[in-house]
Structure formats: C-alpha cells, structure tokens
Design a protein around this motif. Structure first.
Motif, short mmCIF file in Angstrom:
data_model
loop_
_atom_site.label_atom_id
_atom_site.label_comp_id
_atom_site.label_asym_id
_atom_site.label_seq_id
_atom_site.Cartn_x
_atom_site.Cartn_y
_atom_site.Cartn_z
N LEU A 798 0.87 -1.18 0.00
CA LEU A 798 0.00 0.00 0.00
C LEU A 798 0.91 1.23 0.00
CD1 LEU A 798 -2.93 1.04 0.35
CD2 LEU A 798 -2.51 1.01 2.81
N HIS A 799 0.71 2.08 -0.99
CA HIS A 799 1.53 3.28 -1.05
C HIS A 799 0.97 4.32 -0.09
CE1 HIS A 799 3.44 6.89 -2.74
NE2 HIS A 799 4.45 6.03 -2.89
N ARG A 800 1.85 5.18 0.41
CA ARG A 800 1.37 6.13 1.42
C ARG A 800 0.39 7.13 0.85
NH1 ARG A 800 4.80 10.78 0.91
NH2 ARG A 800 6.63 10.21 -0.29
N MET A 801 0.45 7.32 -0.48
CA MET A 801 -0.49 8.28 -1.05
C MET A 801 -1.90 7.67 -1.09
SD MET A 801 1.33 10.79 -1.48
CE MET A 801 0.29 11.92 -2.39
N THR A 802 -1.97 6.46 -1.63
CA THR A 802 -3.29 5.82 -1.67
C THR A 802 -3.79 5.47 -0.28
OG1 THR A 802 -2.03 3.86 -2.19
CG2 THR A 802 -3.31 4.81 -3.98
N GLY A 803 -2.87 5.23 0.60
CA GLY A 803 -3.27 4.80 1.95
C GLY A 803 -3.51 5.95 2.90
N LYS A 804 -3.58 7.15 2.35
CA LYS A 804 -3.82 8.34 3.18
C LYS A 804 -2.86 8.38 4.37
CE LYS A 804 -8.65 8.50 1.90
NZ LYS A 804 -9.99 8.21 2.30
N GLY A 805 -1.61 8.18 4.06
CA GLY A 805 -0.61 8.27 5.12
C GLY A 805 -0.15 6.91 5.62
N SER A 831 3.76 1.55 8.25
CA SER A 831 4.28 2.80 8.80
C SER A 831 3.30 3.93 8.56
CB SER A 831 5.66 3.12 8.22
OG SER A 831 5.84 2.52 6.98
N ASN A 832 3.39 4.85 9.43
CA ASN A 832 2.46 5.98 9.39
C ASN A 832 3.26 7.21 8.95
OD1 ASN A 832 0.64 7.96 9.82
ND2 ASN A 832 0.28 7.49 12.00
N SER A 833 3.00 7.69 7.74
CA SER A 833 3.73 8.86 7.29
C SER A 833 2.86 10.11 7.33
CB SER A 833 4.29 8.62 5.89
OG SER A 833 3.30 8.08 5.07
N LEU A 862 -1.07 3.75 15.98
CA LEU A 862 0.25 3.91 15.36
C LEU A 862 0.54 5.41 15.30
CD1 LEU A 862 2.49 2.17 14.08
CD2 LEU A 862 1.39 2.51 11.89
N GLU A 863 1.57 5.80 16.02
CA GLU A 863 1.90 7.22 16.10
C GLU A 863 2.45 7.71 14.76
OE1 GLU A 863 1.18 9.12 18.55
OE2 GLU A 863 0.57 7.54 19.94
N PRO A 864 2.40 9.04 14.51
CA PRO A 864 2.98 9.58 13.27
C PRO A 864 4.46 9.21 13.16
CG PRO A 864 1.73 11.25 14.44
CD PRO A 864 1.73 10.06 15.30
N GLN A 865 4.88 8.88 11.99
CA GLN A 865 6.27 8.53 11.67
C GLN A 865 6.72 7.24 12.33
OE1 GLN A 865 7.32 10.26 9.25
NE2 GLN A 865 5.68 11.74 9.51
N ALA A 866 5.83 6.55 12.97
CA ALA A 866 6.23 5.29 13.58
C ALA A 866 5.92 4.15 12.61
CB ALA A 866 5.46 5.07 14.88
N SER A 867 6.60 3.07 12.79
CA SER A 867 6.25 1.91 11.98
C SER A 867 6.27 0.67 12.86
CB SER A 867 7.22 1.75 10.81
OG SER A 867 8.49 1.44 11.29
N CYS A 888 -7.67 -2.14 6.96
CA CYS A 888 -8.55 -1.10 7.48
C CYS A 888 -7.88 -0.31 8.59
CB CYS A 888 -9.82 -1.71 8.06
SG CYS A 888 -10.58 -2.89 6.99
N THR A 889 -8.22 0.95 8.64
CA THR A 889 -7.91 1.74 9.82
C THR A 889 -9.25 2.09 10.43
OG1 THR A 889 -8.01 3.82 8.66
CG2 THR A 889 -5.88 2.71 8.70
N LYS A 890 -9.19 2.94 11.42
CA LYS A 890 -10.45 3.29 12.07
C LYS A 890 -11.41 3.94 11.08
CE LYS A 890 -12.01 5.51 16.30
NZ LYS A 890 -11.71 6.64 17.16
N GLU A 891 -10.84 4.75 10.18
CA GLU A 891 -11.71 5.50 9.28
C GLU A 891 -11.86 4.86 7.91
OE1 GLU A 891 -9.04 7.47 10.63
OE2 GLU A 891 -10.15 8.37 12.27
N ASP A 892 -10.76 4.27 7.43
CA ASP A 892 -10.76 3.89 6.01
C ASP A 892 -10.57 2.40 5.79
OD1 ASP A 892 -10.83 6.54 4.67
OD2 ASP A 892 -9.04 6.83 5.93
N GLU A 893 -10.84 2.03 4.55
CA GLU A 893 -10.54 0.66 4.13
C GLU A 893 -9.77 0.73 2.83
OE1 GLU A 893 -13.86 -1.89 3.66
OE2 GLU A 893 -14.43 -1.80 5.78
N PHE A 894 -8.71 -0.03 2.69
CA PHE A 894 -7.94 -0.04 1.46
C PHE A 894 -7.86 -1.46 0.94
CE2 PHE A 894 -6.13 2.99 4.51
CZ PHE A 894 -6.51 4.18 3.89
#
Lengths: 1018, 418
Positions: A798-805, A831-833, A862-867, A888-894
C-alpha cells in the motif's frame, strides 16, 4: 411408566402415512442441487435417528453426499453412514473409495477422520482395507492419526477377531510410541485385544510410568489399571509376612520372638520399578477427574506397602463431595477398605455422618462404613450418632441403623449391654418397622447370652400382642420356643394365643408357631399336649404346602407311634440342639476378591471381561526385561545418562528432567513440547526474583540452547558430515549443552547448592560467549527445514499516497508458518507517514477471496512517523493467484493484494543425494519438465548457481558428489508436493530439470530459473 | 467401553438415543424403568444396574437420566465422570441442560456426542477443543444460519488437540486481556440441637475466567498456602511446582474453567457464621405444634451475611403453618411439605425471627422426630478459611493483563438438627 409409549408412533396409522410423506420429501431435498436444502434434510434425518426412528430407506440418497465439500453436511452424512452401514452393506461400499482417498490427504485431521469413519463402518467385506489402513496409519507422522489408528484396532477386532495376530503386531508397534496422545488409546486397545500379552509391556513399562502425568485423563485411568495388573505379576509383595493386612498383628511385632524372626529373614527391598510406579502415580491423586483419583487409590491399595497407604485416604474423602453417583461408587470402595484397615478412615469418621438429604443408598453405605469403623474408643460417639438416625423419617434407613447397632453390639463386647438396653427401649417405639427390626436384632443378640436376659424375653412376650410385622412376630415365637425353659410360665400362654389366631397369620409366623408347639410339647407336654395337637391339625389343612409339610414332619418326629422309627428318639436332640449365635458381619466382607474400583466390585459379581488380579509372585521375575536399550549414536554422552529407572532416590527430579530432554530431542517438529516450556519457566522463576529483564533474556537464551540441542541431534543422525572441523564444533556444542543441563539440574535440586550454582553459571556464561559466534553458522547449515536464503527485499502493498498516510510493505520470511501448516508466512511493515496517529489498523474479516488468511492482531494505535512489523499467514493453495483483502484503519478501508512469486510457495527440505535420485526417478514423464539454457560466464561457478536458484525459490540445497550437477529440494506449502530441481552444467550450456506432481508450478518455476540464470548480475 | 447412551426424562420418556458401536435396542431400558419404579424417588435409583447381557450405568442430573449401556468390565467411575462431563458440555453450550434445550439443539447434541466418544472411548472432552469443532449456538448465528444455510461446524480444523497443551485453543486474541479468579468457599456443617458443631468442613473452589491472548503462562501464589492440605487441579496445573513451591503454575484454557478445588477438614479452622435458636414442638393433643426460629450472627469476620434462607422439610402430618416473620417472607408448600423462609440480609441489631403455630392432621400420632433445618447463606468479600491470593504473574506474553480476585463464602450442606 412402562415401555408402552414406545409403540405409540408406530401404532398410529396417521403417522405411517405421514412418515411416508416425510421420507419422500426428505429424499427430494437431498437430491436438490442446493447445499442448504441438503443440509436441512440431513439435520432432520439426524433428528429422526436421535429419536430412534428408522431412516434407513434414505440410504442411497444420503450416501451420494459423502464427498460433499460442506463440512457440516459431510459430518452429518458420516453420522448417518456409521448408523446404517451395517444394515445396507452393499450401498455402504460405494462410500469406501472416498475415505481411501482422504486417508492420503496431507491434512492430518482429514486423514484421522477418514480412518475414524472407515473403521466405524461395520461391514465385514472391508476388513482387509481396514487392516491395511490401520497399519499405514500406525506409522503416520502425526500422533493424532496414530491415536485414531489405536482406536480403530479395537473396532476391527470386534468386527473380525481373526485379525488378532496382525493387530497385536500393530499394538506392539504403537506401544513403543513416545507421544502422550497415543499412550492411553493404545493401552486401551491392548486391554481389549490381548490383555494377557504382558510381555509386550516390559520394554514400555518405564516409559508409560514417566509419561503418565502428561497423558489425557481418560488414558490415565486405563493405563493405571493396566499397570496395576502388570505390577502384581512382576514384583514381590511389599507386605511383609509378619505384618500383612491386619493392624493388630503390628503389636505382635514387638514380641521378642517375632523380632528375632524378622532379624533373621532377609529385609525386603522394593524393586526400583515398583517404586517408580508408585511415585509417578501419586501426584494424580490431585486430579479433578474422580475416575483418575479412584484408579490411583486402587493402585495404592493393591501395590503399596501398608504404611504408605494412608495418603489415599484424604483424596477419597474429598471425592465424597462430588455427585451422588460418584459418592455411591467411592463409598462402596471405602466400605471394602474399611473392613480390612479401620485405621485408614477412622480420623475421617465424621465425613461419613449421614445427612437427612442423602439418597437412601448413600445413607446405607455410610452406615455400613461407620459400623466398620466402630471400635472401643469411638463406639460411644458412633452410638450417639446412631440414636439420631433411628429417629429418621426414612424408616428403611432407621431399620438399617438398628441392624448396625446390633452389629456393633456383637463386635464390641463392652457395649453389648448398652446396645441391648437401647434396643429394648426402641420396642416401645410407635413405628412398626422400627420395633420389628429391633425384635429381630435383639433375637440375634440374645442368642449369645440367653440366660441373663430372661426379663427381656418376658418383656417381648408382653409386646407380642401389639406387634403386627410378621418377621418380628416370628422372631419372638422362635425366642419363646428356644428359651422356653427360661420362661416356663409365659411360653404356653403365648402358644394358646397363637392357637386362636393361627389361621389368619402369615406363613412365616405359622411355621414358627408349629416350631414353638413342638418344642413345648417336648419340654412341657403336660400343659401343651392338646394345644399342640390342635395346631398340628390346623397346619395339616393349611393352604401352603410348606406348612403342611412341616406339620407332617413335626408330627412324625414328636408324636410317637408304631410307624415312626428311630428318629423320634432323637426328637429332643434335633429340636433343642444348641444353636450357634449368628455372626453379624458386613455385606462387604467378601468384596475384596475383586479389584477395587471395578464394575465387578461394584456389583459384587464378576462382570464380562473382568481380568483377575493375580497374587504376588513368590520370587520376582527377571527385572532386566524392562531395561530399554537407548539406541544412541556414538558421541552423545549427555543422553547416555538418561536411562530411566536408574535414578537415585534423592535426585529424582533430575532424572525426570533428563527424560523430558530426551523426549523433546526425539519428538517431531509439530508437537511443541510443553515440558520444555515447563522447564524454562521453572528455571526462569528461580532467577526472576529481582530482575525481570534478566529473566526474559535467560528465557530466550534457553530457547536458543534448545535449538542447538536439536541441531546437535540432527547432526548426529547425519553420519556423512565427516569434516573434522564440524566435529570439533559439535564437541564444543556438546560441552555447552552439558552445562545447560547441569544448570537445569541444579536449579531443580535443593537450596543449599545455590552458591555453587552461581559459580557454575559464571563459567557457563563465559563458555556461551566463547562459542556463540561459531555455533550460529553451524545452525544455518544444519537446520533441516530452514531456508537457505531469505531475500531482504520487500514489496509494496500500500503506497502512502493511496493509503492516506498509511503505507505497508510485505516480504516473505520463508519460514514455516506458525499459524497453520499450509500457510505461507509473511512479514508486514506498516508505517504511518501522516501527521496524525492512526488507530485500529486491522485486516477486515469479510473481504478475503477464497484464500484462508491468518490476520495479525489489530494494532490499536500507530503514532505519526512510527512503523510496526507484524506477521501474518496466507494459504495460497499452491497457486500464484493473488490474495486480496482489505486493510482497514479506524476511518478507512484499502483494498490490497499480495501476489506471491511461485518460489515463495515452497518450503525447503533436506535429503541425502541417494534419496533425491530415488525420488526423482519416481517423478518422470509428465511430472518432469526441463529446459536447456546458455549460461552467462559469471554464473557458471557453483556458488553463483546455488545463490541464484535459492533466491528465486525457497529450496534446500542437496549435497552433491558431482561437481557439475546442483540439486535442490523443496515441497509445496499447501499440499506438500515434492519439488526437485537439478541444474546440470555442460559448459556453456546448462540443463534445468524440475520434477514435481504440480506441473503448473513446474513450468512457472522453470521460466523464472531461466531468466535468473541467463541474466548477469547478482 | 460406552456402548450406547439413552436420555430419559423424569416422566419416563426416552427422547434421545446414540450408539457408538452397533445398535442396541432401546428395550434394554426396561430394566432401568423397573429400577426407577422401585426407587420411588429419582435420587434413589442405583447408579449401576445389571441386566442379563448389559450393565446400565446412569446419572440423574437436571431432571434427566443419562443411561449408558456397558457390555464389559470398566471402572464405573470412568463412565459416571464422563456422563457428568457430557451434561456439563450441554450446559456450557446451551446455557442449561434440560430436555427442551437438548431437543431444540438435537443436531448439535449429536455432533457433540460424536466428537466426544470414538468407539466408546473418550476423544475430545475439553470444552476449548469442542468449541473449535462445533460452534455453540447463539441467537444471531442460528438466525444467520437459517437464512444463509451456513453451518455450526467449524471451518478450520482444530489444532489444540494436536499440541501438548490440549486444553487451550490456538490463536487466541483479545483486545482487552483480563484474568478473573473467584474464590468460592462452601461450609458443610452439621450442628446439633444445642448448637454445638458435630461436623464441619470447608469445600473451596477457584473458578477462573481467563481471557488472555496468545499462550500466557500464569503463576498464582497464595499468602497462606499451608491452609490447603487437600487439593485437586485442572489438568493444566503443574503438579511438581505445587509440590515443591506451593504455587499454581499453569497455561490456562481459554474462557471459564475451574482451576482447582480444595478441602479444609480441620474443624477448628471452620468458622460457623450464624447461630440458630430454634424450638419446634408438637403437642400430644389438639393436633397442633409450635415453631420458633431465630437466626443470629456468630463468626462473620465483620462482614454482612446475605441471602439467608432457612429450609425445613416438615413431617408428613403437618398440614399448614400459620407463622409470623419479623423479616423476610415464608412459604409452606403443603404438597412437598417444605417450609422455606427467605430472610435476605442479616441485620445484627434486629435478629430475624419466625414464630407461630403448625396445624397437624387430626388423629395422626405426633411426629417423633423434629425436622432438621437447612441453612443457605452468602458472604461477599470473604473466604471463611482465610485463604488469600497473593499475586498473579504472567510469563510468555508481553502485554499487561487486567487481574481481579473475588471472594465469596456460601453455605454448602449446612444442617441444623433439632
């Protein structure tokens, strides 16, 4: 409340009609193409079977579904099949091939269930197939399948006893099995098929003793019963002749004469194997399973020296808190025990006090035990308790109490008078049964000393008019007659009364009246002659022929006439002979002929299949038969010590530890041994007093050591590693494991060695540091199924762009998956970018397409910038079809997908070169695919060929004796198909050959090897 | 071993049969019916019955007879213990073990019985494993199942059976990891007329509800383990560590289970929480009687006694009771002759009292024995033996679990003779 209800349905005409309709309807449902309809139909059919209705007509329609994909449908069809196959043998044969196929399934549970059903179908024609399957399954790698095979042995034996000899062979093989799963089942089979072949047990005796604690509870019961029988044939009695059962004779032990005899006789020394059994069963007294506790108790009862017996008491008393039925059986056994050994249960006397809420049979058993326990010291307490029971509303129980009082009175002479007085008081009781029972008991008591108690007899004569219970009336009449000389005035008067009521009395009373008349006629004929003749005349025309016979006999005996011969001369001696007092004894007196805890003991008669417990042999048979020669390769000094039974008494924990070590070393990969965990945590908790970090490191340390231990074992199995360098390293390893063992041993033993353990630990840590560097590469090259090469490259999921971070990458770890045998293990790096924390990252449950996915635990935050790195498993089913799922995250599904390279669907295996060629020769023709390529010069070296091949596919390198041929082996993850790859170099060309059943995979692999080997570069 | 199983209700209807070997006609149960009739009360049916060709071993539970058919020698406790295990499994699956739930779930019952025995020998009896094989029914699932036609049988095959920790299922995951332990102690006692203790002991169990992910390895230690002189354990507990260190070390099954039970028989350790002053008398003339019962606190360790109930099995001649309770309610059932006085919380300031007259059947002789009283009570936050859990440690997993211990004391078979 009889069996009348059973035919209600059949006799109802509307039901027959209805039934016909119903079956027709069900048949239609079964023949439909919809799974759900079929399932519904099967559920209804099982409902019919459960109610005991006949559903055999549907057999053809049901059996068609035996190969269904739907697991529940399949299971229900199995249920049906097992129920009706016996009735529909021909049709049942249709299903056999399905099971035969399933027996070859790579999944052990499917193999096991196929064997289970196949062996449950009681169709004699398939006996040979069953025999073959059992033999095959008994050598299966999976202990679970072997367990099923042990069960199948009994089924086949009951179907065809002629197979006995073959089955014994299988039993012999399975008895050697080291798995705790198999032990209970195979001993069960042994008990059923060949319980007399005690010779099969010798070699396995010590192993069974040592495994016992870890066997499942039902198996424990069976094994303990079998070992009890075994021990009684193999060891000499631990009960010394001078102190056998009876406690009283223990006093005699101190007599000087006895003492001398003991000194002269050889002291008894218990066989260490006998001790081993007692020691290893003792902890099972703490089992939650009442059957296990009872089994151990009976083992101690039949095998332990008398002074050790007391440990079972507490546990047996504990069982009394259990269910009513458990109480019943346990009380029966305690009753038998308490006759022989009062001392065992006397301290727990109060546990046998009766409650008003107990069931009647429980009450009577408790009473029995209390009576058995009575002695001079406690009799007053017991009698006081009995007084409460006599007043009980349960009259049958009150009557039983009176009998118990009678028994106490005869057994303990000190209280006879007290009891008798108490019983006489009961004669004025309002309840008839109580009075009657008292009379009967008093009669028995008086027989022991009649002369002193003529006043009691008089008292009873007075009561006679008010008593209506026939047994009591008969008893009083008998007493009058027997002791008429003590009551010369009253007895004729009683007879007079009886003459009046004779015709309306019960038979038993009539008989005693005739007796009384006869006895009075002989002693006091003046007063009673006429009365007697009147009664004899009445008796002559009585309806009962017993009474007519008795009357005739008595008349001939006492009234002299010309016909009567010599007999009448002796009439007085016959009728007035002194009669021995009846002995009042426990109903459990003779029960000890049966082994305790058995059905036969409970019923007090021999049940079918009861195996007699033999007497101790006078001389012990050869002990050496139990010695097991441990087959061990040379140079394994550590394991050489671990012969069971050689243990020293003091250090038993250490010998057991060695046992476990040995177990683990030889057990197969899939059974991760709990004992190792146990030893880990144990050694760990010894240390963890202050520093938790240290303990966790020590744990991982010890894990590491375990692995090396395994490696060493593996290495020993491979004689072809002849390199001196290796053997040098192996030696170091052995030293290391030895220290490790020593460490465990010490941590188990007593506290006082703690200080010397410290110094040893230091030495050990030092050695570890020394050798750690070398041992690592040893492991890599020796581990049988570890990957040769693990690519570090990860692919993007999952790319960070499509994955909203959220970005995700995956890589194949090439390790056997821990979540399932048929899964490929993957490592996911998330990782969370973005600049916000992401919450609840997980894989959605519903979205997976076909493949079976083992999801990772949801990541809460998952904190920002953490992986974070997680692992998951995917069953690709040996195809390169991508696994699609939702991240899935809390908000989204990829939606993401993982496309495996074909080489990742393999697991490496090792085998010898000879095996490789052998396997390869089996996989020819369609199963072989090859290609010729031109190698680039830099690829020609053997190292680079190896590197290229293993980087493309997860294969193991097979040592090759020819320099220009490289061999690799692996198996597919899901189905376990063998994949053999060989690369033959013929400068400048090379031939790649792939042999496997999975031809699709072969062609894909071939294409990839081609590109890899023709391309230059790393 | 176990050949067949028949389930029979209290009215004598045979409503389920299952055979593990060849089929045995249900007429074999006639021998059972005969014994049942002879026994009058269902409790009095002998657990082992012999017939010409078979042996019937039965248990009576939740108004159902579980009758098993045996053909050859087998330890009877083995069968009895197994039958109770079956009943417990039903209870675990359906919430209660009754005729109606068994009939409603007959397919699951059949599937369970099929898995629990193979050829009459126990195969899978651990609830953790069974639940992986056959999912317990829930309202939602049964609705979904009827609509979609999906099944209750697990899709994945269980792995627990294959491991050396057969009582725990693999791959357990929880978001909230928690472990709760309930120490429940029951006082069994017989008190005589004057209030002195004839016999008393404590039966304790530790029930656990463990919901922890992965493979946790737990160690439970007590402040005063010396109290426990007789214990029995769930198979997961390591005997050796208990013997050497007096701690309970185990890898728990997932969910609810009974960790251990213990027995404290030393009478001086058993505190009796309440005393009962009673006076029940029946008059020779006038066919009536008097009853006067007062309950008061004795050794309660400063806690409140709750759920106090006094049950009296009256003699058959007692027709009715006209009583007055200062606290709680009483009820006399003239059919079963049982008087129940539900007191509730015991107030030490104002002791509850039940007083009044009993009317007897006229003309009948007065009962010679006074009925005994059965006491039921509950004390929260107290283990009467003084047993205290010291700490719970977890190894093998990284997370921090939530831990809790609860103590309850109850009256077991607590009888006062009068």
């Amino acid at each position: 409340f009889s069996s009348g209800y059973m035919n209600v349905n059949e006799s109802n005409p509307s039901f027959t009609l209805f039934k016909y309709e119903l079956l027709k309807y069900l048949k239609e449902m079964l023949e439909s193409s919809k799974e759900s309809l079929k399932l519904e139909a099967m559920k209804r059919i099982v409902g019919l079977i459960a109610k005991g209705k006949n559903a055999s007509e549907l057999f053809p329609a049901v059996v068609k579904n035996v190969a269904s994909k739907n697991i529940e449908l399949k299971k229900l069809v199995y249920v049906y099949l097992v129920r009706y196959a016996e009735e529909q043998q021909d049709l049942a044969l249709l299903s056999i091939s399905t099971f035969q196929r399933a027996l070859k399934d790579p999944n052990q549970l499917i193999r096991a269930s196929a064997l289970r059903v196949l062996s449950s179908i009681r169709v004699p024609i398939i006996v040979p197939i069953m025999m073959l399957s059992i033999k095959e399954a008994s050598t299966d790698l999976s202990p679970y399948v072997r367990k099923t095979a042990a069960h199948a042995i009994q089924k086949l034996y009951s179907l065809d006893p002629d197979q006995k000899e073959h089955l014994i062979e299988v039993i012999e093989k399975l008895l050697k099995d080291k798995s705790t799963l198999v032990a209970g089942s195979v001993v069960m089979a042994f008990e059923e098929v060949c319980p007399d072949r005690i010779d099969l047990i010798h070699k396995n005796y010590r192993k069974l003793c040592n495994l016992l604690v870890d066997v499942e509870e039902w198996g424990q019961v069976v094994i303990i019963h079998m070992l009890t029988r075994y021990a009684r044939t193999q060891f000499v009695s631990p009960w010394r002749e001078d102190a056998v059962f009876d406690e009283n004779s223990e006093k005699a032990f101190y007599d000087s004469e006895e003492e001398r005899r003991v000194e002269q006789s050889k002291p008894y020394i218990m066989d260490p194997d006998h001790r081993l059994l007692l020691r290893n069963t003792k902890p099972l007294l703490q089992s939650r399973n009442t059957a296990v506790v009872m089994a151990v108790s009976q083992l101690y009862w039949h095998l332990a020296p008398t002074h050790e017996l007391s440990i079972i008491t507490k546990s047996l008393v504990r069982l009394l808190r259990s269910h009513r039925e458990v109480q019943y059986i346990v009380l029966q056994n305690i009753a038998t025990m308490s006759i022989q050994r009062k001392g065992m249960f006397e301290p727990f006397m109060k546990s046998f006090y009766v409650r008003s809420t107990d069931a009647t049979h429980i009450k009577t058993l408790k009473l029995e035990i209390l009576t058995n326990l009575a002695n001079e010291a406690n009799i007053s307490t017991i009698l006081r308790e009995f007084q409460t029971y006599v007043k009980s509303q349960d009259k049958a129980f009150a009557a039983a109490t009176i009998q118990a009082i009678g028994r106490c009175a005869t057994n303990i002479s000190e209280v006879t008078d007290t009891c008798l007085n108490g019983l006489v008081l009961l004669l004025s009781n309002r309840d008839e049964t109580v009075v009657a029972e008292s009379v009967v008991v008093i009669k028995k008591l008086l027989q022991t000393q009649p002369s002193q108690h003529s006043d009691i007899i008089k008292h009873m004569a007075k009561l006679f008019d008010n008593i209506t219970v026939s047994m009591a009336r008969a008893s009083i009449l008998w007493l009058m007659g027997e002791y008429c000389e003590h009551v010369p005035k009253i007895a004729p008067d009683v007879l007079r009364k009886m003459a009046k009521t004779f015709t309306s009395e019960e038979d038993i009373v009539k008989l005693q009246t005739v007796n009384l008349a006869a006895k009075l006629y002989l002693t006091n004929s003046k007063q009673t002659k006429l009365l007697t003749q009147y009664i004899l005349n009445l008796g002559k025309y009585d309806q009962s022929y017993d009474i007519r016979d008795r009357t005739r006999f008595i008349r001939q005996l006492i009234v002299p006439n010309e016909k009567s011969g010599a007999l009448s001369k002796y009439a007085r001696r016959i009728l007035m002979a002194p009669k021995p007092a009846p002995v009042l004894q426990s109903a459990f007196k003779d029960r000890d002929r049966f082994q305790l805890g058995t059905l036969s003991h409970s019923l007090n008669s021999q049940a079918n299949g009861y195996l007699e417990l033999s007497d101790w042999p006078a001389v012990a048979p050869d002990q050496s038969v139990r010695i097991v020669e441990v087959v061990e390769p040379a140079g394994a000094p550590v394991f050489g010590k671990s012969k069971p039974g050689k243990s020293d008494e003091k250090f038993y924990s250490d010998s057991e530890e060695e046992e476990e070590e040995e177990e683990e070393g030889s057990s197969s990969e899939d059974s991760s041994s709990s004992s190792s965990e146990e030893s880990e945590s144990e050694s760990e908790s010894e240390e963890n007093s202050d520093d938790s970090n240290k303990s966790s490191s020590s744990q991982s340390d010890s894990e590491k050591k375990k692995k090396t231990l395994k490696n060493k074992k593996l290495q020993q199995q491979k004689p072809d590693s002849k390199d001196r360098y290796w053997s040098h390293k192996a030696l170091l390893l052995i030293i290391r494991t030895k220290f490790f063992l020593m460490h465990i041993v010490l941590s188990f033993s007593n506290q006082f060695v703690a200080s010397c353990r410290c110094s040893l630990l230091c030495l050990y840590v030092f050695l570890v540091c020394q050798f750690d560097t070398i041992s690592w590469d040893v492991r890599v090259s020796l581990q049988a199924s570890s990957p040769v090469f693990v690519p570090e490259t990860s692919r993007e999921l999952l790319h960070r762009m499509t994955g909203k971070g959220l970005s995700a990458q995956y890589r194949f770890t090439r390790q056997p998956c821990i979540y399932g045998n048929s899964m490929v293990s993957l490592q996911l790096t998330l990782s969370n970018s973005s600049d916000q924390a992401l919450e609840n990252i997980h894989i959605s449950e519903k979205s997976s397409t076909g493949q079976n996915i083992h999801r990772f635990n949801a990541i809460e935050r998952l904190e920002p910038q953490a992986s974070v790195t997680v692992s998951m498993g995917v069953d690709f089913n040996d195809s390169t079809q991508a696994a699609n799922f939702q991240l899935c995250t809390k908000e989204d599904e990829f939606s993401v997908s993982i496309q495996p390279a074909v080489g990742e669907l393999l697991l490496p295996i090792t085998m010898s070169e000879a095996d490789f060629t052998k396997e390869q020769s089996k996989l020819v023709g369609m199963n072989e695919s090859s290609a010729t390529i031109t190698m680039t010069p830099e690829n020609v070296s053997s190292q680079s060929v190896n590197r290229k091949v293993v980087s493309v596919a997860n294969l193991g390198v097979i040592p090759s004796s020819q320099e220009n041929i490289h061999r690799f082996a692996g198996k597919t993850v899901s189905s376990g198909c063998l994949v053999l790859v060989s690369v033959a170099l013929k400068d400048p060309d090379a031939v790649i050959t792939i042999n496997t059943e999975n031809t699709v995979m072969a062609s894909m692999l071939l294409r990839q090897f081609k590109t890899a080997l023709t391309n230059s570069g790393p | 071993m176990i050949h067949s199983l028949f389930l029979i209700n209290n009215a004598g209807d045979l409503f389920l049969e299952k055979h593990w070997k060849s089929v045995i006609s249900r007429s074999v149960c006639d021998y059972f019916f005969e014994a049942r009739e002879k026994a009058v009360e269902p409790d009095n049916v002998p657990p082992v019955i012999r017939t010409p060709h078979h042996y019937l071993i039965n248990i009576y539970r939740e108004k159902i007879f579980f009758v098993s058919v045996i053909q050859t020698e087998v330890p009877p406790l083995f069968v009895i213990e197994f039958l109770h295990r079956v009943a417990e499994t039903f209870q675990d699956y359906f919430g209660e073990c009754s005729e109606s739930t068994i009939k409603d779930n007959v397919v699951i019952v059949y599937e369970l019985l099929e898995e629990m025995l193979d050829n009459g020998f126990p195969l899978a009896t651990e609830s953790n494993i069974l639940k992986e094989l056959i999912r317990p029914p829930t309202i939602l699932r049964s609705m979904v199942n009827t609509i979609t036609g999906s099944s209750n049988v697990g899709e994945t095959l269980p792995t627990g059976q294959l491991s050396t920790i057969p009582w725990r299922r693999a791959g357990v995951k929880y978001t909230n990891n928690e472990a709760y332990f309930d120490v429940v102690e029951e006082i069994d006692a017989i008190l005589d007329k004057s209030g002195t203790t004839v016999f008393a002991e404590i039966q304790g169990v530790i029930d656990a509800c463990v919901k922890l992910s992965g493979m946790p390895d737990l160690t439970l230690s007590f402040m005063n383990p010396r109290l426990l002189d007789d214990v029995s354990f769930h198979p997961c507990v390591r005997y050796k560590r208990w013997e050497s260190e007096r701690v309970i070390s185990f890898v728990p099954p997932d969910g609810n289970f009974q960790l251990m039970s213990y027995h404290i028989s030393a009478q001086n350790l058993v505190a009796i929480p309440v005393y009962v002053k009673q006076n029940i008398s029946f008059f020779e003339t006038g066919s009536s009687g008097r009853l006067d019962i007062t309950v008061g606190p004795k050794q309660t360790m400063g806690k409140t006694v709750e759920g106090l109930v006094v049950t009296v099995h009256m003699p058959k001649v007692v027709l009715s009771a006209n009583l007055n309770a200062t606290q709680g309610t009483y009820n006399y059932d003239p059919v079963t002759k049982i008087l129940v006085w539900d007191i509730g919380k015991l107030n030490p300031q104002k002791l509850p009292n039940l007083k009044g007259s009993l009317s007897l059947q006229s003309g009948a002789p007065k009962p010679e024995e006074n009925p005994s009283l059965n006491i039921d009570l509950k004390i929260q936050q107290l283990a009467i033996s003084g047993l205290k859990v010291n700490r719970l440690d977890m190894y093998g997993e990284k997370y921090k679990p939530f831990k809790g211990v609860k103590y309850v004391t109850k009256a077991g078979k607590f009888q006062v003779r009068t």
